[in-house]
Write a protein that holds these residues in place. Structure first.
Motif, mmCIF file in Angstrom:
data_model
loop_
_atom_site.group_PDB
_atom_site.id
_atom_site.type_symbol
_atom_site.label_atom_id
_atom_site.label_comp_id
_atom_site.label_asym_id
_atom_site.label_seq_id
_atom_site.Cartn_x
_atom_site.Cartn_y
_atom_site.Cartn_z
ATOM 1 N N GLY A 102 1.029 -1.382 0.028
ATOM 2 C CA GLY A 102 0.056 0.058 0.014
ATOM 3 C C GLY A 102 0.675 1.178 0.016
ATOM 4 N N LYS A 103 0.139 2.331 0.098
ATOM 5 C CA LYS A 103 0.672 3.746 -0.005
ATOM 6 C C LYS A 103 1.471 4.346 1.281
ATOM 7 N N GLU A 104 0.769 3.716 2.229
ATOM 8 C CA GLU A 104 1.271 4.168 3.805
ATOM 9 C C GLU A 104 2.459 3.723 3.948
ATOM 10 N N ASN A 105 3.098 2.649 3.309
ATOM 11 C CA ASN A 105 4.333 1.956 3.862
ATOM 12 C C ASN A 105 4.410 1.427 5.300
ATOM 13 N N ASN A 106 3.228 1.083 5.916
ATOM 14 C CA ASN A 106 3.353 0.412 7.077
ATOM 15 C C ASN A 106 2.750 -1.006 7.227
ATOM 16 N N ALA A 107 2.180 -1.508 6.206
ATOM 17 C CA ALA A 107 1.651 -3.006 6.270
ATOM 18 C C ALA A 107 2.625 -3.977 5.626
ATOM 19 N N ARG A 108 2.968 -5.081 6.193
ATOM 20 C CA ARG A 108 3.805 -5.993 5.703
ATOM 21 C C ARG A 108 3.341 -7.249 6.228
ATOM 22 N N THR A 109 3.859 -8.221 5.521
ATOM 23 C CA THR A 109 3.413 -9.575 5.936
ATOM 24 C C THR A 109 4.856 -10.621 6.247
ATOM 25 N N ILE A 110 4.668 -11.731 6.921
ATOM 26 C CA ILE A 110 5.991 -12.252 7.235
ATOM 27 C C ILE A 110 5.917 -13.208 6.037
ATOM 28 N N LYS A 111 7.241 -13.044 5.627
ATOM 29 C CA LYS A 111 7.855 -13.657 4.356
ATOM 30 C C LYS A 111 8.636 -14.822 4.682
ATOM 31 N N ALA A 112 9.212 -14.994 5.634
ATOM 32 C CA ALA A 112 9.768 -16.325 6.215
ATOM 33 C C ALA A 112 10.209 -16.232 7.598
ATOM 34 N N ALA A 113 10.082 -17.336 8.331
ATOM 35 C CA ALA A 113 10.426 -17.551 9.812
ATOM 36 C C ALA A 113 11.786 -17.330 10.015
ATOM 37 N N PRO A 114 12.375 -17.017 11.180
ATOM 38 C CA PRO A 114 13.604 -16.963 11.377
ATOM 39 C C PRO A 114 14.549 -18.117 11.635
ATOM 40 N N LEU A 115 14.596 -19.018 10.576
ATOM 41 C CA LEU A 115 15.367 -20.058 11.012
ATOM 42 C C LEU A 115 16.773 -19.961 10.714
ATOM 43 N N ILE A 116 17.695 -20.733 11.546
ATOM 44 C CA ILE A 116 19.124 -20.484 11.624
ATOM 45 C C ILE A 116 19.816 -21.673 11.468
ATOM 46 N N ARG A 117 20.986 -21.735 10.821
ATOM 47 C CA ARG A 117 21.862 -22.754 10.862
ATOM 48 C C ARG A 117 23.113 -22.332 11.882
ATOM 49 N N ILE A 118 23.494 -23.303 12.697
ATOM 50 C CA ILE A 118 24.582 -23.109 13.654
ATOM 51 C C ILE A 118 25.502 -24.355 13.462
ATOM 52 N N ARG A 119 26.911 -23.636 13.475
ATOM 53 C CA ARG A 119 27.990 -24.808 13.548
ATOM 54 C C ARG A 119 28.933 -24.343 14.393
ATOM 55 N N TYR A 120 29.387 -25.252 15.385
ATOM 56 C CA TYR A 120 30.484 -24.938 16.097
ATOM 57 C C TYR A 120 31.349 -26.350 16.410
#
Length: 179
Positions: A102-120
């Motif tokens: 929209g024109k007001e720039n304040n509406a968004r939807t979640i595109k992807a969950a914050p999945l992470i890969r970790i290595r140690y």
């Protein structure tokens, strides 16, 4: 003389976080202060008339990794870089959003969950994926060690020389496990 960050890199003891959606990656020399890798096997039970023990039914196996590590800045430049990496890691804990709607720039939807890969090292890794073990960070704690002091960055903000981070990570299985 080699400093701790150089030694950690050479020894493969960096803890690395990679965002699955964006591909952003941050690494820290891993001064692990606490580590546990916990498995919980879930069972339900039905008690039958005349049986001493309930009949057990397997429900699931879950895994949770708890790790604490210290992040150290040997000099101002290293401390600032570590703190920038810390900020990027915090951003990776939030979902990825769509472009504004929209024109007001304040509406968004979640595109992807914050999945992470970790290595140690050999403690947190995925055999089939060199970028790390897939999962979700359930919790993250940041604790600056004030006794160690601070550097000031170019904006005159305090950058801790040393801080502790604690993560709670729940891996997601990409392949069926078991025999």
């Amino acid at each position: 003389m080699a400093f701790f960050d150089e030694i950690a890199k050479q020894a493969g003891q960096m803890i690395t976080f990679t965002s699955v959606e964006t591909g952003y990656e941050v690494s820290f020399p891993a001064f692990i202060t606490q580590f546990s890798d916990d498995y919980n096997v879930g069972w339900s039970g039905d008690t039958q008339f005349g049986r001493t023990d309930p009949i057990k039914h397997y429900t699931s196996t879950t895994r949770r990794i708890n790790a604490s590590f210290d992040i150290l800045g040997k000099d101002r430049e290293t401390a600032v870089k570590n703190f920038q990496n810390y900020g990027r890691l915090i951003q990776m804990l939030y979902p990825v959003f769509s472009d504004p709607i929209g024109k007001e720039n304040n509406a968004r939807t979640i595109k992807a969950a914050p999945l992470i890969r970790i290595r140690y090292a050999n403690y947190i890794r995925a055999i089939e994926n060199p970028t790390g073990l897939l999962g979700c960070i359930q919790g993250f704690s940041f604790s600056p060690v004030f006794d160690s002091g601070h550097f000031l960055n170019s904006a005159n903000e305090m950058i801790p020389v040393r801080y502790s981070a604690t993560i709670v990570f729940e891996p997601l299985h990409e392949k069926p496990l078991g025999s």
